[in-house]
Write an enzyme that holds these catalytic residues in place. Structure first.
Site, PDB file in Angstrom:
ATOM      1  N   SER A  57      39.544  47.865  29.944  1.00  0.00           N
ATOM      2  CA  SER A  57      39.330  48.548  29.425  1.00  0.00           C
ATOM      3  C   SER A  57      39.232  49.747  29.539  1.00  0.00           C
ATOM      4  O   SER A  57      39.806  50.107  30.440  1.00  0.00           O
ATOM      5  CB  SER A  57      37.529  48.214  29.188  1.00  0.00           C
ATOM      6  OG  SER A  57      37.058  49.318  28.175  1.00  0.00           O
ATOM      7  N   TYR A 101      28.364  49.835  31.058  1.00  0.00           N
ATOM      8  CA  TYR A 101      29.748  48.846  30.768  1.00  0.00           C
ATOM      9  C   TYR A 101      30.739  49.574  31.218  1.00  0.00           C
ATOM     10  O   TYR A 101      31.919  49.465  31.930  1.00  0.00           O
ATOM     11  CB  TYR A 101      30.172  49.108  29.686  1.00  0.00           C
ATOM     12  CG  TYR A 101      31.002  48.063  28.852  1.00  0.00           C
ATOM     13  CD1 TYR A 101      30.806  47.156  28.542  1.00  0.00           C
ATOM     14  CD2 TYR A 101      32.360  49.381  28.672  1.00  0.00           C
ATOM     15  CE1 TYR A 101      32.272  46.121  27.458  1.00  0.00           C
ATOM     16  CE2 TYR A 101      33.859  48.336  27.921  1.00  0.00           C
ATOM     17  CZ  TYR A 101      33.174  46.845  27.690  1.00  0.00           C
ATOM     18  OH  TYR A 101      34.592  46.100  26.963  1.00  0.00           O
TER      19      TYR A 101
END
Length: 276
Positions: A141, A154
């Site tokens: 990510s 996250y």
């Protein structure tokens, strides 16, 4: 003319029932690879594999389980003779600021996004080294470079995954395996729908989102080109990667981006009296 394929590969994709994983599986099959789709949702992944025809097989996999990983590799071997490429794509989030998440929600994110992926990589290392070849592609990510409000745990898992990935690649530099890590930005999947429902995740809407097929193209291209690292978008992603090195800069710039995301999210929300 489509991309040149060096040779047909057997690709194991996690989180393949929907979103990026499903798009990767579909495109890989279009490019003449054979794909084993895996997902924790057994019904959905079996349905997805059936829709893709005889070059697809499926298995249920909770990536937190080392036994599950062993079964997934065994299923690939039974279906197609082994795994040439592992695409570690599965991941989750619980939306909300850190203080509002329950301890179990923090653990869920870590156990899936980081420990689950680590378990898969370690399983692949053993099996691929034994067969003398293999390629591990970790879908990470852009939050591995930029910590974002509403995504604290996250982001932590993605920071950790990037560090783990590159550390392992260095450790295995004299072995027979290749390593690629790919960093998608905001992508139009079920996770984005989840974020739309939570104002604390407004920063996801600060920049344009990408279709899963756009990310899939980079993943499937990487099977042939074997890049070390891929960021999205190519230019702005490089700028974000550099910006993430400077905490003071991040603390000034990210609130501005968050405010822009909040405005954009408000525009995207269904308006009272409409069917949208």
């Amino acid at each position: 003319m489509g991309p040149v394929i060096e040779q047909e590969k057997v690709v194991l994709v996690t989180g393949a029932a929907n979103g990026i994983g499903a798009a990767v599986a579909e495109l890989a099959i279009t490019r003449s690879h054979r794909v084993v789709l895996s997902d924790v949702d057994e019904v959905a992944v079996l349905d997805r594999a059936r829709s893709l025809g005889p070059r697809a097989a499926a298995c249920v996999l909770d990536i937190r389980s080392s036994e599950g990983w062993a079964r997934a590799f065994e299923a690939a071997e039974a279906a197609f003779g082994g795994v040439d490429v592992l695409v570690n794509n599965a991941g989750i989030t619980h939306t909300g600021v850190a203080r509002d998440l329950r301890p179990q929600q923090h653990r869920d994110i870590v156990e899936v996004n980081l420990l689950g992926t680590i378990t898969g990589v370690c399983t692949a290392l053993e099996r691929m080294t034994a067969q003398g070849h293999g390629h591990i592609i970790n879908v990470c990510s852009m939050t591995s470079f930029l910590p974002l409000p509403g995504y604290a745990t996250y982001c932590a898992t993605k920071y950790g995954l990037r560090a783990f990935h590159h550390s392992v690649a260095i450790e295995e530099r004299n072995g027979p395996l290749d390593f690629t890590i790919i960093h998608p930005p905001s992508t139009r999947t079920g996770m984005l729908d989840q974020e739309m429902a939570d104002p604390s995740c407004a920063i996801s809407f600060a920049e344009r989102s990408y279709a899963p097929q756009e990310i899939a193209r980079a993943v499937v291209d990487a099977i042939v080109t074997k890049p070390v690292e891929v960021v999205f978008p190519p230019l702005a992603g490089r700028v974000q990667r550099v910006a993430g090195v400077f905490p003071r800069l991040m603390r000034r710039v990210i609130p501005i981006a968050e405010a822009r995301g909040r405005r954009q999210r408000e525009r995207l929300l269904p308006q009272p009296g409409t069917d949208r």
